[in-house]
Design an enzyme around this catalytic site. Structure first.
Site, PDB file in Angstrom:
ATOM      1  N   HIS A   1     -12.166  11.747  -4.349  1.00  0.00           N
ATOM      2  CA  HIS A   1     -11.951  10.564  -5.292  1.00  0.00           C
ATOM      3  C   HIS A   1     -12.968   9.376  -4.988  1.00  0.00           C
ATOM      4  O   HIS A   1     -12.715   8.279  -5.318  1.00  0.00           O
ATOM      5  CB  HIS A   1     -10.530   9.927  -5.171  1.00  0.00           C
ATOM      6  CG  HIS A   1      -9.598  10.980  -5.717  1.00  0.00           C
ATOM      7  ND1 HIS A   1      -9.059  11.865  -4.843  1.00  0.00           N
ATOM      8  CD2 HIS A   1      -9.009  11.401  -7.058  1.00  0.00           C
ATOM      9  CE1 HIS A   1      -8.108  12.866  -5.371  1.00  0.00           C
ATOM     10  NE2 HIS A   1      -8.085  12.626  -6.684  1.00  0.00           N
TER      11      HIS A   1
ATOM     12  N   GLY B   1      -4.531  -3.121  -4.033  1.00  0.00           N
ATOM     13  CA  GLY B   1      -3.916  -2.212  -4.945  1.00  0.00           C
ATOM     14  C   GLY B   1      -5.181  -2.285  -6.218  1.00  0.00           C
ATOM     15  O   GLY B   1      -5.246  -1.254  -6.610  1.00  0.00           O
TER      16      GLY B   1
ATOM     17  N   GLU C   1       3.335   0.325  -1.171  1.00  0.00           N
ATOM     18  CA  GLU C   1       2.168   1.012  -0.834  1.00  0.00           C
ATOM     19  C   GLU C   1       2.560   1.026   0.777  1.00  0.00           C
ATOM     20  O   GLU C   1       2.155   2.174   1.518  1.00  0.00           O
ATOM     21  CB  GLU C   1       0.847   0.555  -1.185  1.00  0.00           C
ATOM     22  CG  GLU C   1       0.461   0.891  -2.353  1.00  0.00           C
ATOM     23  CD  GLU C   1       0.788  -0.188  -3.249  1.00  0.00           C
ATOM     24  OE1 GLU C   1       1.309  -1.348  -2.956  1.00  0.00           O
ATOM     25  OE2 GLU C   1       0.789  -0.256  -4.613  1.00  0.00           O
TER      26      GLU C   1
ATOM     27  N   ARG D   1      -9.657  -6.779  -7.640  1.00  0.00           N
ATOM     28  CA  ARG D   1      -9.368  -7.572  -6.388  1.00  0.00           C
ATOM     29  C   ARG D   1     -10.362  -7.025  -5.402  1.00  0.00           C
ATOM     30  O   ARG D   1     -10.962  -8.222  -4.812  1.00  0.00           O
ATOM     31  CB  ARG D   1      -7.944  -7.489  -5.978  1.00  0.00           C
ATOM     32  CG  ARG D   1      -7.750  -8.755  -4.726  1.00  0.00           C
ATOM     33  CD  ARG D   1      -6.441  -8.508  -4.401  1.00  0.00           C
ATOM     34  NE  ARG D   1      -5.220  -8.536  -5.447  1.00  0.00           N
ATOM     35  CZ  ARG D   1      -4.349  -7.635  -5.421  1.00  0.00           C
ATOM     36  NH1 ARG D   1      -3.858  -7.002  -4.359  1.00  0.00           N
ATOM     37  NH2 ARG D   1      -3.410  -7.487  -6.418  1.00  0.00           N
TER      38      ARG D   1
ATOM     39  N   ASP E   1       5.562 -13.672  -6.818  1.00  0.00           N
ATOM     40  CA  ASP E   1       6.970 -13.798  -7.567  1.00  0.00           C
ATOM     41  C   ASP E   1       8.029 -13.643  -6.774  1.00  0.00           C
ATOM     42  O   ASP E   1       8.159 -13.147  -5.740  1.00  0.00           O
ATOM     43  CB  ASP E   1       6.989 -13.142  -8.746  1.00  0.00           C
ATOM     44  CG  ASP E   1       7.198 -11.564  -8.430  1.00  0.00           C
ATOM     45  OD1 ASP E   1       5.957 -10.582  -8.680  1.00  0.00           O
ATOM     46  OD2 ASP E   1       8.066 -11.080  -8.474  1.00  0.00           O
TER      47      ASP E   1
ATOM     48  N   ARG F   1      -4.540  -3.402   4.080  1.00  0.00           N
ATOM     49  CA  ARG F   1      -3.719  -3.642   2.615  1.00  0.00           C
ATOM     50  C   ARG F   1      -3.980  -5.031   2.391  1.00  0.00           C
ATOM     51  O   ARG F   1      -3.505  -6.022   3.262  1.00  0.00           O
ATOM     52  CB  ARG F   1      -2.525  -2.910   2.573  1.00  0.00           C
ATOM     53  CG  ARG F   1      -1.946  -3.348   1.321  1.00  0.00           C
ATOM     54  CD  ARG F   1      -0.780  -2.239   0.882  1.00  0.00           C
ATOM     55  NE  ARG F   1       0.212  -3.060  -0.138  1.00  0.00           N
ATOM     56  CZ  ARG F   1       0.130  -3.422  -1.352  1.00  0.00           C
ATOM     57  NH1 ARG F   1      -1.081  -3.396  -1.877  1.00  0.00           N
ATOM     58  NH2 ARG F   1       0.898  -4.136  -2.234  1.00  0.00           N
ATOM     59  N   VAL F   2      -4.287  -5.545   1.487  1.00  0.00           N
ATOM     60  CA  VAL F   2      -4.521  -7.076   0.985  1.00  0.00           C
ATOM     61  C   VAL F   2      -3.593  -6.947  -0.476  1.00  0.00           C
ATOM     62  O   VAL F   2      -4.271  -6.590  -1.528  1.00  0.00           O
ATOM     63  CB  VAL F   2      -5.523  -7.542   0.956  1.00  0.00           C
ATOM     64  CG1 VAL F   2      -6.035  -7.845   2.299  1.00  0.00           C
ATOM     65  CG2 VAL F   2      -6.852  -6.791   0.298  1.00  0.00           C
ATOM     66  N   GLY F   3      -2.305  -6.750  -0.488  1.00  0.00           N
ATOM     67  CA  GLY F   3      -1.643  -6.736  -1.687  1.00  0.00           C
ATOM     68  C   GLY F   3      -0.987  -7.936  -2.228  1.00  0.00           C
ATOM     69  O   GLY F   3      -0.754  -8.996  -1.463  1.00  0.00           O
TER      70      GLY F   3
END
Ligand SMILES: O=P(O)(O)O[C@H]1O[C@H](CO)[C@@H](O)[C@H]1O
Ligand SMILES: O=c1cc[nH]c(=O)[nH]1
Length: 236
Positions: free
Chosen positions: A4, A20, A182, A24, A205, A87-89
């Protein structure tokens, strides 16, 4: 190349940020990195490499949910030998005192995902962040004067679910800070392959109060999260 990711091995740095949203990844590459090139467009899941404060670093979109991030984390580790994965989510807050725009460092992740149960049978493995990465990120946040929270997040297999409020209230009772989709997979794969992982999450949120950030506010807070993650990565 892996299944991938269409990059040569040397195209990807040993430190990587994992949003994700592939757009971004593009935003981070364009706004924060120097000497950037795009190494992956397979499935529109953009990946970029550049430098931050002179250090080589990559950023790769992972898609949403445990199965998708598991594909990218597995390939980044096994085919590209990536050592540090951050991870930056985004996430939804579960606690009253966790506010939109806050940045959370996930020390561990509770989950309803079947992935670990399939691996460990009857045992519930406890996925954890790398301590040094977590400390680096926390120290950076303190230096920047950010309201960083550290704690347990809920990695959910569902964005939409029937019993959401009951479950979220229960998890809040047990001091789970926020919900996302994740982190448990990232931390479990990092443990398996002896790599360093951390999730840095912006509260987009509040799932109990319904409060949301505006597009402009999200942008600013994303920048705080990205700077914390980049600084933590290069301090390694
Ligand atoms: O903003 P990202 O990193 O995609 O993270 C959150 O947003 C998605 C849901 O909208 C899920 O992937 C969840 O974990
Ligand atoms: O409520 C939210 C917000 C971001 N990400 C999630 O998974 N849930």
């Amino acid at each position: 190349m892996s299944v991938h990711i269409g990059a040569k091995k040397e195209d990807i740095a040993d430190k990587i940020l994992l949003p994700g949203d592939p757009l971004r990844a593009k935003y981070i590459a364009e706004q924060f990195l120097d000497d950037v090139f795009c190494y992956n467009e397979v499935r529109g899941m953009y990946g970029y490499t550049g430098t931050f404060k002179g250090k080589k670093i990559s950023v790769q979109g992972t898609g949403m949910g445990v199965p998708s991030i598991s594909i990218y984390a597995n390939e980044l580790i096994q085919s590209y030998d990536v050592q540090t994965l951050i991870r930056v989510g985004t996430c939804g807050a579960l606690q009253k005192d966790v506010k939109v725009r806050d940045v959370i460092l996930a020390s561990t992740a509770t989950t309803d995902s079947q992935m670990n149960r399939m691996v460990f049978g009857g045992i519930d493995f406890a996925p954890t962040a790398d301590f040094q990465l977590l400390k680096n990120a926390y120290d950076t946040g303190q230096e920047k004067g950010l309201n960083l929270r550290v704690g347990n997040v809920f990695t959910s297999d569902s964005f939409y679910r029937d019993n959401a409020i009951e479950l979220f209230e229960l998890l809040a009772t047990y001091n789970v800070l926020a919900v996302e989709m994740e982190t448990t997979a990232l931390y479990t794969l990092a443990a398996k392959y002896d790599r360093k992982a951390l999730s840095v999450l912006t509260v987009s949120d509040h799932v109990l109060t319904g409060e949301e950030t505006s597009a402009q506010e999200r942008q600013t807070t994303f920048n705080d999260m990205i700077e914390v993650a980049l600084d933590a990565a290069i301090k390694q």
